[in-house]
Design an enzyme around this catalytic site. Structure first.
Site, PDB file in Angstrom:
ATOM      1  N   ASP A  16      87.346  73.597  11.895  1.00  0.00           N
ATOM      2  CA  ASP A  16      87.246  74.988  11.484  1.00  0.00           C
ATOM      3  C   ASP A  16      88.655  75.586  11.574  1.00  0.00           C
ATOM      4  O   ASP A  16      89.541  75.011  12.213  1.00  0.00           O
ATOM      5  CB  ASP A  16      86.269  75.707  12.416  1.00  0.00           C
ATOM      6  CG  ASP A  16      86.137  77.181  12.113  1.00  0.00           C
ATOM      7  OD1 ASP A  16      86.048  77.536  10.931  1.00  0.00           O
ATOM      8  OD2 ASP A  16      86.136  77.972  13.078  1.00  0.00           O
ATOM      9  N   ASP A  18      89.759  79.615  11.748  1.00  0.00           N
ATOM     10  CA  ASP A  18      89.890  80.756  12.662  1.00  0.00           C
ATOM     11  C   ASP A  18      89.162  80.472  13.974  1.00  0.00           C
ATOM     12  O   ASP A  18      87.972  80.142  13.969  1.00  0.00           O
ATOM     13  CB  ASP A  18      89.295  82.014  12.026  1.00  0.00           C
ATOM     14  CG  ASP A  18      89.974  82.375  10.729  1.00  0.00           C
ATOM     15  OD1 ASP A  18      90.807  83.283  10.725  1.00  0.00           O
ATOM     16  OD2 ASP A  18      89.658  81.730   9.693  1.00  0.00           O
ATOM     17  N   ASP A 173      84.234  76.461  16.606  1.00  0.00           N
ATOM     18  CA  ASP A 173      83.989  77.362  17.740  1.00  0.00           C
ATOM     19  C   ASP A 173      82.774  78.253  17.535  1.00  0.00           C
ATOM     20  O   ASP A 173      82.640  79.285  18.191  1.00  0.00           O
ATOM     21  CB  ASP A 173      85.232  78.234  18.004  1.00  0.00           C
ATOM     22  CG  ASP A 173      85.486  79.231  16.886  1.00  0.00           C
ATOM     23  OD1 ASP A 173      85.374  78.858  15.709  1.00  0.00           O
ATOM     24  OD2 ASP A 173      85.795  80.404  17.188  1.00  0.00           O
TER      25      ASP A 173
END
Length: 224
Positions: A16, A18, A173
């Protein structure tokens, strides 16, 4: 490639963006606070906005203006937010500490790696280039017509890398990252240094790995 027997099949690591590779929360927060300032509202502290960085415009607008998709003002506020963010997104955003070393080590070990993000290509592609991350592939939220937790973006990245999904590990996250990775048939890891979201209980996500720091990925792969 000297990896644990459980990871001998691994050929690629997907990340991922960000909250996993880069800390973009300060610039996302700056965009929403510009909007608040223009309306005579006080800025919100970064600590309040940071946990919502992984949700992009949706998360920032929920905190900044208490609006969500479907609200009458949401689409116009989203357009304004994205336009403002585009002018700010290089100001403070940087890779998280230790990320560059991890990416270099993966490359040295012969593993392919790439980015799969819900961020639109309009932002993701120039950011990855500007930060010189060196990703072999970048799949954005508008690349396939689907966003995570749908597996299509992850499968697209694996196809571009010419790697079977079962030979990929996806690191993110957000619970949507774990859901997307599992749906794509990939192993999954939680980047616990990321934004995670409010009240996240990452143990409930049932990822294959939980990583407190970026370098822990290398340790699990016996590359450190």
């Amino acid at each position: 490639m000297n990896v644990d027997p459980n990871w001998r099949h691994l050929r690629a690591v997907l990340f991922d963006l960000d909250g996993t590779l880069i800390d973009s929360a300060p610039d996302l927060a700056a965009a929403v606070n510009q909007m608040r300032s223009a309306r005579g509202l006080d800025p919100l502290p970064l600590a309040m906005l940071r946990p919502h960085g992984g949700s992009g415009a949706r998360g920032m607008l929920a905190q900044g203006f208490e609006v969500a998709p479907g609200h009458g003002d949401y689409d116009e506020l989203k357009r304004e937010f994205l336009d403002r963010y585009e002018t700010l997104m290089y100001d403070s955003t940087q890779p998280f500490e230790g990320i560059r070393a991890v990416l270099h080590r993966l490359t040295d070990a012969g593993l392919s790696w790439g980015v799969v993000t819900n961020k639109a290509e309009r932002f993701a592609l120039p950011l990855v280039r500007a930060l010189r991350l060196g990703a072999e592939v970048v799949v954005g939220g508008d690349t396939t017509g689907h966003t995570k937790p749908h597996p299509a973006p992850l499968l697209e990245a694996a196809q571009r890398l010419n790697v079977q999904p079962q030979a990929c590990l996806y690191v993110g996250d957000d619970v949507r990252d774990v859901m997307a990775g599992r749906a794509a048939g990939m192993a999954t890891a939680v980047a616990a240094w990321g934004y995670l979201g409010p009240d996240a209980e990452i143990q409930r996500w049932r990822a294959d790995l939980e990583l407190a720091r970026p370098d822990e990925l290398l340790k699990h792969l016996h590359l450190a």
